[in-house]
Design a protein around this motif. Structure first.
Motif, mmCIF file in Angstrom:
data_model
loop_
_atom_site.group_PDB
_atom_site.id
_atom_site.type_symbol
_atom_site.label_atom_id
_atom_site.label_comp_id
_atom_site.label_asym_id
_atom_site.label_seq_id
_atom_site.Cartn_x
_atom_site.Cartn_y
_atom_site.Cartn_z
ATOM 1 N N ASP A 136 0.941 -7.186 13.209
ATOM 2 C CA ASP A 136 0.518 -6.003 13.598
ATOM 3 C C ASP A 136 0.648 -6.164 15.260
ATOM 4 O O ASP A 136 1.406 -7.175 15.490
ATOM 5 N N TYR A 137 0.165 -5.323 15.830
ATOM 6 C CA TYR A 137 0.521 -4.982 17.253
ATOM 7 C C TYR A 137 0.034 -6.231 18.379
ATOM 8 O O TYR A 137 0.549 -6.864 19.015
ATOM 9 N N GLU A 138 -1.200 -6.793 17.797
ATOM 10 C CA GLU A 138 -1.835 -7.603 18.504
ATOM 11 C C GLU A 138 -1.190 -9.067 18.027
ATOM 12 O O GLU A 138 -1.140 -10.210 19.007
ATOM 13 N N GLY A 139 -1.086 -9.488 16.827
ATOM 14 C CA GLY A 139 -0.535 -10.489 16.334
ATOM 15 C C GLY A 139 0.874 -10.843 16.922
ATOM 16 O O GLY A 139 1.062 -11.956 17.347
ATOM 17 N N VAL A 140 1.503 -10.039 16.547
ATOM 18 C CA VAL A 140 3.125 -10.182 17.407
ATOM 19 C C VAL A 140 3.202 -10.401 18.765
ATOM 20 O O VAL A 140 3.858 -11.163 19.270
ATOM 21 N N GLY A 141 2.272 -9.610 19.554
ATOM 22 C CA GLY A 141 2.225 -9.653 21.069
ATOM 23 C C GLY A 141 1.705 -10.837 21.313
ATOM 24 O O GLY A 141 2.334 -11.630 22.295
ATOM 25 N N ALA A 142 0.643 -11.376 20.690
ATOM 26 C CA ALA A 142 0.328 -12.759 21.080
ATOM 27 C C ALA A 142 1.156 -13.927 20.683
ATOM 28 O O ALA A 142 1.182 -15.036 21.712
ATOM 29 N N ALA A 143 2.023 -13.764 19.779
ATOM 30 C CA ALA A 143 3.158 -14.856 19.777
ATOM 31 C C ALA A 143 4.368 -14.550 20.505
ATOM 32 O O ALA A 143 5.073 -15.527 20.350
ATOM 33 N N GLY A 144 4.339 -13.623 21.454
ATOM 34 C CA GLY A 144 5.477 -13.587 22.293
ATOM 35 C C GLY A 144 6.574 -12.686 22.040
ATOM 36 O O GLY A 144 7.401 -12.418 22.761
ATOM 37 N N PHE A 184 -8.351 4.940 5.554
ATOM 38 C CA PHE A 184 -7.450 4.313 6.499
ATOM 39 C C PHE A 184 -7.830 3.043 7.115
ATOM 40 O O PHE A 184 -6.844 1.877 7.298
ATOM 41 N N LYS A 185 -8.875 2.989 7.675
ATOM 42 C CA LYS A 185 -9.320 1.967 8.440
ATOM 43 C C LYS A 185 -9.395 0.665 7.601
ATOM 44 O O LYS A 185 -9.821 -0.369 8.267
ATOM 45 N N SER A 186 -9.731 0.878 6.326
ATOM 46 C CA SER A 186 -9.941 -0.081 5.311
ATOM 47 C C SER A 186 -8.760 -1.246 5.161
ATOM 48 O O SER A 186 -8.935 -2.059 4.754
ATOM 49 N N MET A 187 -7.617 -0.569 5.499
ATOM 50 C CA MET A 187 -6.173 -1.361 5.508
ATOM 51 C C MET A 187 -6.088 -1.769 6.899
ATOM 52 O O MET A 187 -6.381 -1.452 8.126
ATOM 53 N N GLY A 188 -5.464 -2.776 7.092
ATOM 54 C CA GLY A 188 -4.756 -3.298 8.373
ATOM 55 C C GLY A 188 -6.047 -4.123 8.959
ATOM 56 O O GLY A 188 -6.666 -4.798 8.327
ATOM 57 N N SER A 189 -5.667 -4.364 10.436
ATOM 58 C CA SER A 189 -6.617 -4.974 10.976
ATOM 59 C C SER A 189 -7.561 -4.144 11.979
ATOM 60 O O SER A 189 -7.296 -2.919 11.951
ATOM 61 N N GLU A 190 -8.577 -4.487 12.742
ATOM 62 C CA GLU A 190 -9.449 -3.866 13.509
ATOM 63 C C GLU A 190 -8.682 -3.046 14.459
ATOM 64 O O GLU A 190 -9.090 -1.811 14.761
ATOM 65 N N LYS A 191 -7.785 -3.522 15.171
ATOM 66 C CA LYS A 191 -7.102 -2.737 16.296
ATOM 67 C C LYS A 191 -5.769 -2.294 15.696
ATOM 68 O O LYS A 191 -5.360 -1.459 16.441
ATOM 69 N N SER A 192 -5.456 -2.394 14.654
ATOM 70 C CA SER A 192 -4.125 -2.207 14.201
ATOM 71 C C SER A 192 -4.454 -1.719 12.765
ATOM 72 O O SER A 192 -3.901 -2.239 11.715
ATOM 73 N N PRO A 193 -5.119 -0.664 12.524
ATOM 74 C CA PRO A 193 -5.404 -0.075 10.860
ATOM 75 C C PRO A 193 -4.295 0.490 10.282
ATOM 76 O O PRO A 193 -3.314 1.163 10.924
ATOM 77 N N SER A 233 0.923 -1.133 -0.212
ATOM 78 C CA SER A 233 0.034 0.068 -0.046
ATOM 79 C C SER A 233 1.036 1.197 0.043
ATOM 80 O O SER A 233 0.845 1.833 1.047
ATOM 81 N N PRO A 234 1.673 1.339 -1.052
ATOM 82 C CA PRO A 234 2.387 2.629 -1.298
ATOM 83 C C PRO A 234 1.686 4.095 -0.994
ATOM 84 O O PRO A 234 0.950 4.492 -1.634
ATOM 85 N N VAL A 235 2.137 4.534 0.077
ATOM 86 C CA VAL A 235 1.496 5.934 0.378
ATOM 87 C C VAL A 235 2.652 6.910 0.593
ATOM 88 O O VAL A 235 2.804 7.886 -0.131
ATOM 89 N N LEU A 236 3.322 6.631 1.902
ATOM 90 C CA LEU A 236 4.493 7.592 2.088
ATOM 91 C C LEU A 236 5.773 7.265 1.058
ATOM 92 O O LEU A 236 6.383 8.374 0.956
ATOM 93 N N GLU A 281 6.134 -0.997 2.255
ATOM 94 C CA GLU A 281 5.189 -0.256 2.662
ATOM 95 C C GLU A 281 3.863 -1.127 2.461
ATOM 96 O O GLU A 281 3.393 -1.246 1.368
ATOM 97 N N ALA A 282 3.112 -1.554 3.682
ATOM 98 C CA ALA A 282 2.087 -2.367 3.279
ATOM 99 C C ALA A 282 1.209 -2.407 4.585
ATOM 100 O O ALA A 282 1.718 -1.681 5.717
ATOM 101 N N PRO A 283 -0.047 -3.087 4.395
ATOM 102 C CA PRO A 283 -1.013 -2.630 5.515
ATOM 103 C C PRO A 283 -0.613 -3.487 6.708
ATOM 104 O O PRO A 283 0.085 -4.529 6.628
#
Length: 458
Positions: A316-324, A243-252, A20-23, A270-272
């Motif tokens: 994303d923040y939740e996925g990586v956190g859940a994996a430790g 903006f919220k259409s990309m990424g996940s619900e808690k990490s858009p 998702s090239p933006v920046l 650069e990716a979601p």
């Protein structure tokens, strides 16, 4: 140059659909850093829309977008702005943390080098929201080409009326100061950065009070990462729902992933949020030819390492956190089977011991003794009891120091012992490193580093 649109990953999915090239959308154009190029790509349109809103509505809009800080902790950006007290009669400051120092992290510096006006526009928007008339960019002083380019972009912005008095007729006055730091890793910690900016030795402050109440010059201050602020203009211009259409619900949203190490195509992707390392490796050409992934960091050396078992963890923040582990700065350092884990962890720990500011005992003393133990183990002079001692010392640092440097130093110790304890034991029983020094490497020396990024073109 071959564009990523011309490449196809193993599942037959166009990389364009994953990125998702933006920046980074126009980093490959001639002179992308100029105001002229930035304006051709809707530059400063987000600012115009922001100035049409009230400051409180603007803060609420950014908060509703779900933008989270891109500097490591992932704290909601709009919420951080909201913490600034209003009507207190004190000056308010915005400080942009561009002291990118985390090993493996290389997103903010390329962003500033190729697209500095995205940061400047974001700064003006943020200052309007928090009612600030003076902003600072604290840049790592070693990157002189970036410093020069940033100064030129600031000059262009002043000349065009995007900085200075009565910006775009809104009544907003804003002064922007670019400050070059002296090159201390600790100054990436926000309160140490503030002390350095005030002319004192960069050391973390005991909190509370927090910067939002008593920050720069004891006044309410917002400290944001470069990428966090640079992401704001696109949200205003294209809308929070986009903006919220990309990424996940808690990490858009979108973000910059720094891929480095033993990979065929290192660079910026650069990716979601929520993309996986497997997908990034598929589109970048995978590991270097003839080798396989052994371990990697999701957010730089201060985050607990992962192995090839974690290739499908959502980044994303939740996925990586859940994996430790922690998403951190999204610095994806990839190491293949030729790498000695003990050697890698020793080098990282030497860095943290060197960069410790020495203010608190657990970090100052703990990192020193970690280095001594690791050097002995690597050299074949260690004992089995040293492995538990490593874990014990790291435990006495983790969560017990003034800032996150101590936690960062402990993370590689904990995670490497968790996944590669047998390799540590081989160093002890074999009286030295079992890896062939002719083949054992920390970084590939045969990869093509000519590509500045992989956000849209390679």
């Amino acid at each position: 140059m071959m564009t990523l649109a011309a490449e196809i990953d193993r599942d037959g999915t166009s990389p364009e659909k994953l990125l998702s090239p933006v920046l980074s959308a126009f980093w490959d154009e001639p002179e992308p850093w100029t105001l002229e190029t930035y304006r051709r790509h809707d530059g400063y349109e987000g600012l115009r829309k922001a100035l049409a809103m009230s400051p409180d509505d603007l803060i609420a809009y950014v908060k509703d977008s779900g933008l989270r800080g891109r500097g490591g902790a992932g704290f909601p950006t709009g919420m951080k702005w909201q913490f600034i007290p209003q009507g207190d009669g004190k000056p308010h400051y915005l400080v942009v943390n561009a002291d990118e120092s985390e090993p493996g992290t290389c997103k903010d510096i390329p962003l500033l080098f190729a697209n500095p006006h995205s940061l400047i526009e974001g700064i003006v928007i943020a200052c309007y929201a928090i009612r600030s008339s003076h902003a600072f960019i604290y840049l790592r002083g070693e990157v002189v080409p970036v410093l020069r380019r940033l100064h030129e972009a600031v000059r262009e912005a002043y000349e065009a009326g995007y900085l200075g008095a009565n910006i775009l007729g809104s009544g907003l006055d804003l002064e922007l100061t670019v400050h070059a730091g002296a090159g201390a890793y600790i100054c990436g910690e926000e309160t140490a950065l503030l002390d350095s900016l005030e002319g004192r030795r960069g050391q973390p402050r005991l909190r509370p009070p927090f910067p939002a109440v008593a920050g720069l010059y004891a006044c309410p201050t917002v400290v944001n990462n470069v990428e966090s602020i640079a992401s704001v203009p696109a949200i205003l211009n294209r809308g929070k729902d986009w903006f919220k259409s990309m990424g996940s619900e808690k990490s858009p949203g979108f973000t910059l992933y720094s891929l480095s190490g033993h990979v065929a195509g290192p660079g910026q992707y650069e990716a979601p949020l929520g993309i996986t390392l497997r997908q990034l490796l598929d589109m970048s050409g995978g590991m270097r030819a003839g080798h396989r992934l052994k371990f990697w960091t999701p957010g730089g050396s201060s985050t607990p390492m992962f192995t090839d078992e974690h290739l499908d963890v959502p980044l994303d923040y939740e996925g990586v956190g859940a994996a430790g582990s922690m998403l951190g700065t999204k610095a994806l350092q990839c190491f293949d089977e030729t790498t000695c884990v003990v050697r890698a962890v020793t080098r990282w720990t030497e860095f943290y011991a060197h960069e410790s500011c020495g203010k608190c005992t657990p970090c100052r003393e703990g990192t020193y003794w970690l280095v001594q133990l690791l050097r002995d183990i690597e050299a074949g002079k260690g004992e089995m009891a040293d492995l538990d001692k490593l874990n014990d010392i790291a435990d006495n640092i983790n969560g017990k120091s003034f800032c996150a440097l101590g936690d960062g130093a402990a993370s590689p110790i904990f995670s490497s012992l968790k996944y590669f304890r047998e390799e540590y034991e081989q160093h002890v029983t074999g009286k030295g490193c079992p890896f062939d020094p002719a083949r054992s490497t920390l970084w590939a020396d045969d990869t093509d580093d000519t590509n500045a990024h992989r956000g849209v073109n390679a």
